[in-house]
Design a protein around this motif. Structure first.
Motif, PDB file in Angstrom:
ATOM      1  N   GLU A 155      -6.261   2.760  36.345  1.00 19.06           N
ATOM      2  CA  GLU A 155      -4.857   3.161  36.242  1.00 19.06           C
ATOM      3  C   GLU A 155      -4.617   4.581  36.755  1.00 19.06           C
ATOM      4  O   GLU A 155      -3.493   4.973  37.015  1.00 19.06           O
ATOM      5  CB  GLU A 155      -4.388   3.049  34.785  1.00 19.06           C
ATOM      6  CG  GLU A 155      -2.875   2.990  34.648  1.00 19.06           C
ATOM      7  CD  GLU A 155      -2.417   2.683  33.223  1.00 19.06           C
ATOM      8  OE1 GLU A 155      -1.840   3.588  32.589  1.00 19.06           O
ATOM      9  OE2 GLU A 155      -2.619   1.550  32.763  1.00 19.06           O
ATOM     10  N   ASN A 156      -5.682   5.348  36.916  1.00 19.05           N
ATOM     11  CA  ASN A 156      -5.548   6.721  37.411  1.00 19.05           C
ATOM     12  C   ASN A 156      -5.485   6.798  38.933  1.00 19.05           C
ATOM     13  O   ASN A 156      -5.198   7.862  39.487  1.00 19.05           O
ATOM     14  CB  ASN A 156      -6.716   7.587  36.923  1.00 19.05           C
ATOM     15  CG  ASN A 156      -6.542   8.022  35.478  1.00 19.05           C
ATOM     16  OD1 ASN A 156      -5.422   8.108  34.969  1.00 19.05           O
ATOM     17  ND2 ASN A 156      -7.654   8.288  34.799  1.00 19.05           N
ATOM     18  N   GLU A 157      -5.763   5.681  39.595  1.00 18.82           N
ATOM     19  CA  GLU A 157      -5.790   5.684  41.064  1.00 18.82           C
ATOM     20  C   GLU A 157      -4.424   6.059  41.636  1.00 18.82           C
ATOM     21  O   GLU A 157      -3.396   5.520  41.236  1.00 18.82           O
ATOM     22  CB  GLU A 157      -6.209   4.304  41.588  1.00 18.82           C
ATOM     23  CG  GLU A 157      -7.654   3.951  41.261  1.00 18.82           C
ATOM     24  CD  GLU A 157      -8.031   2.557  41.742  1.00 18.82           C
ATOM     25  OE1 GLU A 157      -7.172   1.909  42.380  1.00 18.82           O
ATOM     26  OE2 GLU A 157      -9.148   2.115  41.470  1.00 18.82           O
ATOM     27  N   GLY A 158      -4.441   7.010  42.558  1.00 21.41           N
ATOM     28  CA  GLY A 158      -3.206   7.412  43.220  1.00 21.41           C
ATOM     29  C   GLY A 158      -2.357   8.396  42.435  1.00 21.41           C
ATOM     30  O   GLY A 158      -1.266   8.763  42.876  1.00 21.41           O
TER      31      GLY A 158
ATOM     32  N   ASP B   4      -2.307  15.886  36.742  1.00 22.87           N
ATOM     33  CA  ASP B   4      -1.400  16.035  35.598  1.00 22.87           C
ATOM     34  C   ASP B   4      -0.927  14.694  35.052  1.00 22.87           C
ATOM     35  O   ASP B   4      -0.572  14.589  33.876  1.00 22.87           O
ATOM     36  CB  ASP B   4      -0.183  16.884  35.986  1.00 22.87           C
ATOM     37  CG  ASP B   4      -0.551  18.337  36.247  1.00 22.87           C
ATOM     38  OD1 ASP B   4      -1.610  18.762  35.748  1.00 22.87           O
ATOM     39  OD2 ASP B   4       0.201  19.021  36.954  1.00 22.87           O
ATOM     40  N   GLU B   5      -0.910  13.677  35.902  1.00 21.52           N
ATOM     41  CA  GLU B   5      -0.421  12.356  35.500  1.00 21.52           C
ATOM     42  C   GLU B   5      -1.519  11.467  34.920  1.00 21.52           C
ATOM     43  O   GLU B   5      -1.233  10.461  34.278  1.00 21.52           O
ATOM     44  CB  GLU B   5       0.203  11.639  36.703  1.00 21.52           C
ATOM     45  CG  GLU B   5       1.451  12.311  37.250  1.00 21.52           C
ATOM     46  CD  GLU B   5       1.955  11.632  38.512  1.00 21.52           C
ATOM     47  OE1 GLU B   5       3.179  11.441  38.636  1.00 21.52           O
ATOM     48  OE2 GLU B   5       1.113  11.276  39.377  1.00 21.52           O
TER      49      GLU B   5
ATOM     50  N   VAL C 273     -16.205   1.374  32.298  1.00 15.74           N
ATOM     51  CA  VAL C 273     -15.570   2.678  32.484  1.00 15.74           C
ATOM     52  C   VAL C 273     -14.782   2.691  33.791  1.00 15.74           C
ATOM     53  O   VAL C 273     -13.644   3.178  33.849  1.00 15.74           O
ATOM     54  CB  VAL C 273     -16.619   3.811  32.470  1.00 15.74           C
ATOM     55  CG1 VAL C 273     -16.008   5.137  32.929  1.00 15.74           C
ATOM     56  CG2 VAL C 273     -17.196   3.964  31.067  1.00 15.74           C
ATOM     57  N   ALA C 274     -15.377   2.140  34.850  1.00 12.80           N
ATOM     58  CA  ALA C 274     -14.694   2.080  36.155  1.00 12.80           C
ATOM     59  C   ALA C 274     -13.415   1.250  36.047  1.00 12.80           C
ATOM     60  O   ALA C 274     -12.388   1.589  36.640  1.00 12.80           O
ATOM     61  CB  ALA C 274     -15.630   1.491  37.207  1.00 12.80           C
ATOM     62  N   TYR C 275     -13.485   0.159  35.285  1.00 14.98           N
ATOM     63  CA  TYR C 275     -12.308  -0.687  35.075  1.00 14.98           C
ATOM     64  C   TYR C 275     -11.198   0.095  34.368  1.00 14.98           C
ATOM     65  O   TYR C 275     -10.017  -0.003  34.728  1.00 14.98           O
ATOM     66  CB  TYR C 275     -12.710  -1.903  34.252  1.00 14.98           C
ATOM     67  CG  TYR C 275     -11.544  -2.723  33.739  1.00 14.98           C
ATOM     68  CD1 TYR C 275     -10.846  -3.592  34.580  1.00 14.98           C
ATOM     69  CD2 TYR C 275     -11.135  -2.625  32.411  1.00 14.98           C
ATOM     70  CE1 TYR C 275      -9.774  -4.335  34.117  1.00 14.98           C
ATOM     71  CE2 TYR C 275     -10.060  -3.365  31.929  1.00 14.98           C
ATOM     72  CZ  TYR C 275      -9.387  -4.219  32.787  1.00 14.98           C
ATOM     73  OH  TYR C 275      -8.318  -4.950  32.314  1.00 14.98           O
TER      74      TYR C 275
END
Length: 342
Positions: free
Chosen positions: A28-31, A35-36, A22-24
């Motif tokens: 892609e959500n980092e930063g 909304d993105e 799940v962490a992996y």
């Protein structure tokens, strides 16, 4: 369309929990702003947190042994041609996932309380990703490797010259390094393609985490079963077992084509891939007998996917093992990179 079904890794890479995976998938959500971000979803829910996914999957493992996988990973890789057909990758791939999981349930040769398995029996969580990075198995990385090795050696030499361990002209070494960077055969946006670099173009794909146990946490539903359809005796009663991967993979294509009115070329089909692996001569025969327009599209798809294009063999001499293996190697590389669905 290329789909993989993989059991949970139980070696040193992953724990008994789904938390690492799940962490992996959250990377892609980092930063990104809220909304993105792309969130987990399932058949009926949206914006599910990673914490809830871990809780639900880890808590749905009744009577499973430590050596048995607790979940399976399904990765769905649409081709560039398929993605081009979509208007909104996030929403339409969610729609596709929900229809796909209905077919996943239908592919089980199992019964729960005397009825066939349905999607309501499947505990799963899915996530859309839009990026891919180059890996060591990609053709671009492998063919750029000789240049990467020389560049690394030059960098080491420069460091030694700067520390006084070696004599040499640093300016000339920088010039040589700059030339090698430009001469590398595979470039993206004017830069040499290296491992870890994000791939260009549309790269949207789907990751699905599926619990080994059904929604009730009573029945084991394993897509890794070696049986397509059979019966065994359990506690003195006949029990159906098995998962038909062929049926699932074929249904995945039909579902996509139906939802998005996609006209699939022969080389994009699961059937074509199986034919090539089992009977290359028949594969080439079908390819050569296709209508001119369809054949031209087939060649275009294969060429863009990194498959070496050659004259289609028409006799036994041309169908030499060396030629077949060369073609197969190209297809295998394309599949591993997730860039083609054949």
């Amino acid at each position: 369309m290329y789909i993989t079904v993989t059991k949970q890794t139980l070696d040193g890479n992953f724990t008994q929990s789904v938390s690492d995976f799940v962490a992996y998938l959250e990377k892609e959500n980092e930063g990104k702003s809220i909304d993105e971000m792309e969130h987990f979803f399932n058949q009926y829910g949206e914006e599910i947190s990673g914490k809830e996914v871990v809780k639900e999957i880890d808590g749905n493992t009744a009577k499973l042994k430590k050596t048995e996988p607790k979940f399976y990973s399904i990765t769905v890789n649409p081709s560039a041609y398929e993605l081009k057909r979509l208007q909104n990758h996030s929403e339409e791939l969610k729609q596709y996932t929900r229809e796909l999981m209905k077919e996943y349930a239908k592919s089980f040769n199992r019964e729960i309380n005397g009825r066939a398995v349905t999607v309501d029996d499947i505990k799963y969580y899915a996530k859309i990703e839009h990026q891919r990075t180059y890996k060591g198995t990609d053709k671009q990385i492998q063919e750029n490797q000789p240049y990467a090795t020389k560049i690394l050696q030059i960098k080491n030499d420069i460091r030694k010259i700067e520390s006084g361990e070696l004599e040499g002209n640093i300016r000339k070494l920088h010039q040589t390094m700059s030339r090698l960077e430009k001469e590398a055969p595979h470039q993206q946006d004017g830069k040499r393609i290296v491992r870890g670099m994000p791939k260009g173009g549309s790269q949207s794909h789907i990751h699905i985490i599926v619990s080994r146990k059904d929604m009730s946490n009573k029945y084991s539903l394993s897509p890794g079963s070696k049986y397509k359809a059979s019966e065994t005796v359990f506690n003195g009663k006949p029990v159906k077992r098995g998962f038909d991967r062929d049926k699932f993979f074929k249904a995945s294509e039909k579902t996509f084509d139906s939802l998005f009115q996609y006209k699939r070329n022969y080389v994009e089909t699961y059937k074509a891939r199986k034919t090539f692996l089992k009977n290359p001569k028949l594969y080439f025969s079908i390819l050569s007998g296709m209508p001119t327009n369809e054949k031209a599209t087939a060649y275009k798809i294969l060429a863009k996917s990194g498959v070496p294009i050659m004259n289609i063999p028409t006799n036994k001499v041309q169908l030499a093992l060396k030629i077949i293996n060369k073609f197969k190697k190209g297809i295998d590389r394309a599949i591993q990179s997730g860039s083609i669905g054949i």
